[in-house]
Design a protein around this motif. Structure first.
Motif, PDB file in Angstrom:
ATOM      1  N   THR A 393       1.156  -1.436   0.252  1.00 35.10           N
ATOM      2  CA  THR A 393      -0.092   0.429   0.154  1.00 35.10           C
ATOM      3  C   THR A 393       0.566   1.260  -0.266  1.00 35.10           C
ATOM      4  OG1 THR A 393      -2.040  -1.089   1.117  1.00 35.10           O
ATOM      5  CG2 THR A 393      -2.140   0.866   1.450  1.00 35.10           C
ATOM      6  N   TYR A 394       0.070   1.991  -0.520  1.00 35.49           N
ATOM      7  CA  TYR A 394       1.260   3.394  -1.055  1.00 35.49           C
ATOM      8  C   TYR A 394      -0.268   4.779  -1.005  1.00 35.49           C
ATOM      9  CZ  TYR A 394       0.260   3.809  -5.434  1.00 35.49           C
ATOM     10  OH  TYR A 394      -0.594   4.287  -6.837  1.00 35.49           O
ATOM     11  N   VAL A 395       0.570   5.784  -0.045  1.00 33.90           N
ATOM     12  CA  VAL A 395      -0.592   6.578  -0.618  1.00 33.90           C
ATOM     13  C   VAL A 395      -0.392   7.912  -2.116  1.00 33.90           C
ATOM     14  CG1 VAL A 395      -1.320   9.001  -0.159  1.00 33.90           C
ATOM     15  CG2 VAL A 395      -0.538   6.938   1.736  1.00 33.90           C
ATOM     16  N   ASN A 396      -0.951   7.954  -2.416  1.00 34.35           N
ATOM     17  CA  ASN A 396      -0.429   8.642  -4.012  1.00 34.35           C
ATOM     18  C   ASN A 396      -0.667  10.459  -4.221  1.00 34.35           C
ATOM     19  OD1 ASN A 396      -3.204   9.456  -3.910  1.00 34.35           O
ATOM     20  ND2 ASN A 396      -4.040   8.345  -5.855  1.00 34.35           N
ATOM     21  N   ALA A 397      -0.554  10.903  -4.707  1.00 36.19           N
ATOM     22  CA  ALA A 397      -0.960  12.270  -4.850  1.00 36.19           C
ATOM     23  C   ALA A 397      -1.314  13.070  -3.941  1.00 36.19           C
ATOM     24  CB  ALA A 397       0.123  13.288  -6.084  1.00 36.19           C
ATOM     25  N   TYR A 398      -2.759  12.598  -4.553  1.00 36.45           N
ATOM     26  CA  TYR A 398      -3.805  12.895  -3.861  1.00 36.45           C
ATOM     27  C   TYR A 398      -4.496  12.152  -2.518  1.00 36.45           C
ATOM     28  CZ  TYR A 398      -4.392  14.401  -8.446  1.00 36.45           C
ATOM     29  OH  TYR A 398      -3.809  14.968  -9.974  1.00 36.45           O
ATOM     30  N   ARG A 399      -3.326  11.771  -1.579  1.00 37.82           N
ATOM     31  CA  ARG A 399      -3.803  11.438  -0.045  1.00 37.82           C
ATOM     32  C   ARG A 399      -4.595  10.202  -0.192  1.00 37.82           C
ATOM     33  NH1 ARG A 399      -5.145  16.400   2.979  1.00 37.82           N
ATOM     34  NH2 ARG A 399      -2.664  18.315   1.824  1.00 37.82           N
ATOM     35  N   LYS A 400      -4.174   8.992  -1.641  1.00 40.71           N
ATOM     36  CA  LYS A 400      -5.159   8.045  -1.349  1.00 40.71           C
ATOM     37  C   LYS A 400      -4.382   6.524  -1.426  1.00 40.71           C
ATOM     38  CE  LYS A 400      -9.175  10.386  -1.911  1.00 40.71           C
ATOM     39  NZ  LYS A 400     -10.206  10.886  -1.062  1.00 40.71           N
ATOM     40  N   ASP A 401      -5.437   6.011  -0.483  1.00 43.73           N
ATOM     41  CA  ASP A 401      -4.166   4.652  -0.714  1.00 43.73           C
ATOM     42  C   ASP A 401      -5.023   3.587  -1.565  1.00 43.73           C
ATOM     43  OD1 ASP A 401      -3.442   5.159   2.286  1.00 43.73           O
ATOM     44  OD2 ASP A 401      -4.869   4.344   2.583  1.00 43.73           O
ATOM     45  N   ARG A 402      -3.155   2.977  -2.366  1.00 37.75           N
ATOM     46  CA  ARG A 402      -3.482   2.490  -3.150  1.00 37.75           C
ATOM     47  C   ARG A 402      -2.427   1.393  -3.566  1.00 37.75           C
ATOM     48  NH1 ARG A 402      -7.414   4.903  -4.455  1.00 37.75           N
ATOM     49  NH2 ARG A 402      -7.697   6.653  -5.713  1.00 37.75           N
ATOM     50  N   GLN A 403      -3.376  -0.022  -4.232  1.00 37.69           N
ATOM     51  CA  GLN A 403      -2.035  -0.724  -4.255  1.00 37.69           C
ATOM     52  C   GLN A 403      -0.913  -0.876  -5.094  1.00 37.69           C
ATOM     53  OE1 GLN A 403      -5.065  -4.075  -3.741  1.00 37.69           O
ATOM     54  NE2 GLN A 403      -4.919  -4.071  -1.148  1.00 37.69           N
ATOM     55  N   GLU A 404       0.016  -1.873  -4.806  1.00 31.33           N
ATOM     56  CA  GLU A 404       1.431  -2.092  -5.798  1.00 31.33           C
ATOM     57  C   GLU A 404       1.658  -3.251  -5.606  1.00 31.33           C
ATOM     58  OE1 GLU A 404       4.582   0.207  -5.527  1.00 31.33           O
ATOM     59  OE2 GLU A 404       4.646   0.638  -2.958  1.00 31.33           O
ATOM     60  N   TRP A 405       2.995  -3.494  -6.629  1.00 28.93           N
ATOM     61  CA  TRP A 405       3.180  -4.867  -6.646  1.00 28.93           C
ATOM     62  C   TRP A 405       4.187  -4.747  -6.021  1.00 28.93           C
ATOM     63  CZ3 TRP A 405       0.211  -8.868  -6.584  1.00 28.93           C
ATOM     64  CH2 TRP A 405      -1.013  -8.809  -8.088  1.00 28.93           C
ATOM     65  N   LEU A 406       5.030  -5.590  -4.657  1.00 27.75           N
ATOM     66  CA  LEU A 406       6.504  -5.779  -3.731  1.00 27.75           C
ATOM     67  C   LEU A 406       7.335  -6.855  -4.272  1.00 27.75           C
ATOM     68  CD1 LEU A 406       5.421  -3.279  -1.046  1.00 27.75           C
ATOM     69  CD2 LEU A 406       6.390  -3.071  -3.506  1.00 27.75           C
ATOM     70  N   LEU A 407       8.083  -6.679  -4.486  1.00 32.53           N
ATOM     71  CA  LEU A 407       8.731  -8.415  -4.581  1.00 32.53           C
ATOM     72  C   LEU A 407       9.233  -8.946  -3.387  1.00 32.53           C
ATOM     73  CD1 LEU A 407       9.977  -7.849  -6.977  1.00 32.53           C
ATOM     74  CD2 LEU A 407      11.613  -8.728  -7.443  1.00 32.53           C
ATOM     75  N   THR A 408       8.264 -10.126  -2.892  1.00 34.27           N
ATOM     76  CA  THR A 408       8.818 -10.393  -0.874  1.00 34.27           C
ATOM     77  C   THR A 408      10.592 -11.187  -1.435  1.00 34.27           C
ATOM     78  OG1 THR A 408       8.347 -12.686  -2.104  1.00 34.27           O
ATOM     79  CG2 THR A 408       6.720 -11.936  -1.515  1.00 34.27           C
ATOM     80  N   ALA A 409      10.870 -11.172   0.171  1.00 35.84           N
ATOM     81  CA  ALA A 409      12.551 -12.151   0.107  1.00 35.84           C
ATOM     82  C   ALA A 409      12.513 -12.816  -0.564  1.00 35.84           C
ATOM     83  CB  ALA A 409      12.430 -12.155   1.838  1.00 35.84           C
ATOM     84  N   LYS A 410      11.240 -13.546  -0.830  1.00 39.73           N
ATOM     85  CA  LYS A 410      11.397 -14.901  -1.552  1.00 39.73           C
ATOM     86  C   LYS A 410      12.415 -14.505  -3.401  1.00 39.73           C
ATOM     87  CE  LYS A 410       9.159 -19.293  -3.236  1.00 39.73           C
ATOM     88  NZ  LYS A 410       8.014 -20.304  -2.734  1.00 39.73           N
ATOM     89  N   GLY A 411      11.095 -13.413  -3.550  1.00 43.72           N
ATOM     90  CA  GLY A 411      11.384 -13.195  -4.738  1.00 43.72           C
ATOM     91  C   GLY A 411      12.274 -12.589  -5.334  1.00 43.72           C
ATOM     92  N   TRP A 412      12.651 -11.356  -4.267  1.00 42.16           N
ATOM     93  CA  TRP A 412      14.556 -11.054  -4.529  1.00 42.16           C
ATOM     94  C   TRP A 412      15.735 -12.233  -4.048  1.00 42.16           C
ATOM     95  CZ3 TRP A 412      14.465  -6.216  -6.300  1.00 42.16           C
ATOM     96  CH2 TRP A 412      14.030  -5.593  -5.738  1.00 42.16           C
ATOM     97  N   ASP A 413      15.503 -13.261  -3.814  1.00 43.00           N
ATOM     98  CA  ASP A 413      16.335 -14.186  -3.631  1.00 43.00           C
ATOM     99  C   ASP A 413      15.661 -15.229  -5.004  1.00 43.00           C
ATOM    100  OD1 ASP A 413      16.913 -13.563  -0.820  1.00 43.00           O
ATOM    101  OD2 ASP A 413      15.287 -15.254  -0.318  1.00 43.00           O
ATOM    102  N   ALA A 414      15.007 -15.034  -5.521  1.00 46.99           N
ATOM    103  CA  ALA A 414      14.544 -15.916  -6.882  1.00 46.99           C
ATOM    104  C   ALA A 414      15.475 -14.693  -8.272  1.00 46.99           C
ATOM    105  CB  ALA A 414      13.446 -15.793  -7.423  1.00 46.99           C
TER     106      ALA A 414
END
Length: 493
Positions: A393-414
């Protein structure tokens, strides 16, 4: 027989005056003379032999082993030979000028281009198509991409803005006879090459520098030979001439050059820049002709960055177009790059910043595995189930909560990388307002005329629609993802 009386009274016949046959021996013809010059035995009296009208040099065949000639030298390994004319053909807007400028910067600084080594040396870029401001804009992006200091580059690269007078050769017609003559600009260019002693000279392009019939074989040969003469002087620079591609070749048919076949035959090497048939957002730089060495150079698949610079489309595919790693791993690398840069890839498919719109232009995106958006979104869902990525979750320029894709620890290891370090929380001074304090009530929002009539005015701190700071192109409530405010029913009809 008639007789004549002599003075003494005797009689004489007329035949008595005919001389005997022996008297005619002195009139016998002499043998024919072999020379009109009398041989007196001295060389000064012999006429010299005439000089040939044309002198054709002979090649030393006997010394090919004992005194061999040097091997062909390349300013760009396996692609562009020095001392000869090389063509770079491509359709308008394909990136010929950008690729040529990138080559100029790479040669000037001694850097590899698209993974291929170059020979460092001074460079001259003759631009008859684009003026100075456009060239400077492109060079700024190239210097940023290659991490080159423009001040150092200026000492080794000479860029000539010849848009006001680009003609190097022009056709002259007198009394019905057409001839091709070098223009004054050609002689000035030759002087500059003599002064700079470059390793590479780029002429952009033939449609501006050649003012004659491109289908006239004799004139085309004369023009290319004139350019070749520049490559045989001083430092033996490589001469790269940019030419346009006919429309038929862009659709997959015809030759990758326009006009007479003399363009192809007169040049010693020829490159072509064409769209990738599987993905038109990519281009393929291929070597179509090489007279001086075996054609071992592989086609280069290139992608265009956001700044317009061409980069090698790797490592997702090799020269044959086969993937070098699983598409899922390549996709993880692309998402990891966005996470490292702090850029948000929306987890919502309808968002204008979704994975398809943001990841597809990236050079390392596995485009052959994901030709359309559907398989990409399905792979992202599967990667989430496998624990390789997650929704943050991140807050955009309009102070709204939005969802984004993030790599997990398993993804970084991959992908063999470490996760980026999270930013530290800000530290507030003693005079800062406590977040839990209720001693000061928040100020109510102020609305303009019309009160609650505009949804833009309903957000605390939002800009009014008539404000110059208002973002009218993106809905502040949904951040472009689509909602009842920005896309009411019947709005598209």
């Amino acid at each position: 027989m008639a007789e004549i009386s002599a003075a003494g009274g005797g009689v004489m016949s007329w035949a008595d005056d005919i001389p005997p046959l022996e008297a005619y021996d002195e009139f016998e013809p002499s043998p024919p003379r072999l020379s009109v010059v009398q041989d007196t035995g001295t060389a000064d009296d012999v006429l010299p032999e005439s000089e040939p009208a044309v002198n054709i040099p002979t090649v030393d065949v006997a010394g090919v082993w004992d005194n061999p000639s040097p091997e062909p030298d390349f300013v760009w390994d396996k692609y562009i030979p020095r001392g000869h004319v090389c063509l770079l053909s491509g359709h308008g807007g394909s990136g010929k000028s950008t690729a040529a400028l990138q080559l100029c910067v790479a040669v000037a600084m001694g850097l590899p281009l698209f993974g291929v080594p170059t020979t460092q040396g001074p460079v001259v870029f003759f631009s008859g198509e684009d003026a100075g401001p456009i060239l400077r804009h492109r060079l700024a992006g190239i210097c940023h991409n290659l991490n080159v200091n423009p001040h150092l580059l200026a000492e080794r690269l000479t860029v000539l803005d010849a848009t006001s007078e680009p003609v190097l050769y022009r056709e002259l017609a007198e009394f019905g006879r057409h001839t091709l003559e070098p223009a004054p600009v050609f002689h000035r260019l030759a002087e500059i090459l003599t002064e700079r002693q470059p390793a590479l000279c780029v002429v952009d392009n033939a449609s501006d520098a050649y003012e004659a019939n491109e289908n006239d074989r004799a004139q085309v040969r004369a023009f290319v030979r004139g350019l070749a003469s520049l490559g045989r002087q001083g430092s033996n620079p490589a001469i790269m001439l940019l030419t346009h591609t006919p429309k038929a070749s862009v659709r997959g048919g015809g030759e990758s050059y326009s006009g007479s076949t003399a363009w192809h035959n007169s040049a010693r090497a020829r490159l072509s820049l064409a769209p990738d048939r599987d993905d038109t957002s990519r281009v393929v730089l291929s070597l179509d002709k090489m007279n001086l060495a075996p054609m071992t150079a592989e086609p280069l698949r290139l992608a265009r960055t956001m700044g317009g610079v061409l980069v090698l489309d790797e490592p997702t595919h090799d020269a044959a177009g086969e993937p070098t790693e699983p598409p899922q791993t390549a996709l993880l690398r692309v998402l990891g790059d966005f996470n490292h840069r702090g850029e948000h890839v929306s987890a919502e498919q309808s968002a204008h910043t979704n994975a398809w719109k943001l990841c597809r232009p990236e050079p390392s995106f596995p485009k052959r595995a994901f030709p359309v958006a559907g398989p990409l979104f399905a792979t992202l869902r599967q990667m989430e189930r496998d624990g390789l990525i997650e929704k943050g979750t991140y807050v955009n320029a309009y102070r709204k909560d939005r969802q984004e894709w993030l790599l997990t620890a398993k993804g970084w290891d991959a992908i063999g990388e470490s996760a980026p370090t999270a930013p530290t929380a800000p530290t507030y001074g003693d005079g800062a307002l406590d977040a839990d304090s209720t001693s000061v009530a928040p100020t109510a929002p102020t609305y303009g005329a019309g009160g609650m009539g505009d949804f833009l005015a309903q957000d605390v701190g939002a800009n009014l629609p008539d404000s110059p700071l208002a973002e009218k192109s993106v809905c502040p409530r949904c951040d472009g993802e689509g909602c009842g405010f920005c896309q009411p029913e019947g709005a598209s009809q």
